[in-house]
Design an enzyme around this catalytic site. Structure first.
Site, PDB file in Angstrom:
ATOM      1  N   PHE A 117       0.205  42.960 -74.510  1.00 37.49           N
ATOM      2  CA  PHE A 117      -0.338  41.822 -75.250  1.00 37.49           C
ATOM      3  C   PHE A 117      -1.373  42.266 -76.285  1.00 37.49           C
ATOM      4  CE2 PHE A 117      -3.548  42.359 -71.999  1.00 37.49           C
ATOM      5  CZ  PHE A 117      -4.738  41.936 -72.581  1.00 37.49           C
ATOM      6  N   LYS A 118      -1.982  43.418 -76.070  1.00 30.65           N
ATOM      7  CA  LYS A 118      -3.013  43.901 -76.994  1.00 30.65           C
ATOM      8  C   LYS A 118      -2.441  44.339 -78.344  1.00 30.65           C
ATOM      9  CE  LYS A 118      -6.260  45.052 -73.346  1.00 30.65           C
ATOM     10  NZ  LYS A 118      -7.094  46.048 -72.674  1.00 30.65           N
TER      11      LYS A 118
END
Length: 208
Positions: free
Chosen positions: A97-98
């Site tokens: 997700f980063k």
């Protein structure tokens, strides 16, 4: 703010105001793809009338950042799960997700460093240090590999990250040799983080 990382009191920067969006403006935003929607939202927090960054430059950064995702027009699709809309944040280059933030941040760093260099003012080079248990390191490397005037050092505990994350970090295909991935033996994530924090006591800078 972008190049400093932390505020002078070692805390986080926050917006001086939270912009509001009218119902009619919201309706207009619904028709945009992810890239243009991201640019419009970023512009709400940025003074694009200043000499720091223009709206077309924000659009170009978003275009470059999200072109690395499986579907650049969608980036983070939503799916139906028991009548709830769930957003998937694993379609970036490292499946973390980063990626959503770090693909963008790398290009923002590069923009301002290049701008300062052309204007002969301010900071023109950057060293980014990170301690990771896996996802931050691989996403940071993917976002910073090959970026001009940026060196990236990532520390991770030997044998304590997943195999795919270790391969993502140690087999980066950077066009330039600006990424340095360090496996720290007989350590934990906390040990790696302590080393990075100790470095910040000298440099006074914190990036990740």
């Amino acid at each position: 703010v972008v190049l400093r990382g932390l505020s002078p009191d070692r805390g986080l920067y926050v917006p001086s105001r939270i912009p509001t969006i009218s119902p009619s403006d919201l309706e207009e935003l619904r028709s945009l793809d992810y890239i243009n929607l991201a640019a419009e939202i970023l512009a709400l927090f940025i003074d694009t009338a200043s000499s720091e960054i223009t709206f077309p430059e924000i659009q170009a950064i978003c275009q470059k950042s999200f072109s690395t995702f499986a579907d650049p027009a969608v980036v983070a699709p939503t799916i139906d799960v028991n009548n709830h809309r769930v957003m998937e944040l694993f379609h970036g280059p490292t499946l973390a997700f980063k990626d959503v933030a770090l693909q963008t941040l790398g290009n923002v760093f590069e923009h301002f460093l290049k701008q300062n260099s052309e204007r002969n003012s301010g900071q023109t080079k950057m060293t980014v240090m990170a301690a990771t248990s896996g996802d931050t390191g691989s996403a940071a490397i993917a976002g910073l590999s090959g970026k001009a005037n940026i060196d990236c050092f990532v520390l991770y505990p030997t044998g304590r990250v997943s195999k795919i994350q270790e391969l993502q970090m140690t087999t980066s295909s950077a066009k330039t040799n600006n990424v340095h991935c360090i496996s720290v033996g007989s350590s934990t994530f906390d040990d790696c983080q302590d080393m990075v924090k100790a470095s910040f006591q000298v440099s006074g800078r914190l990036m990740f």
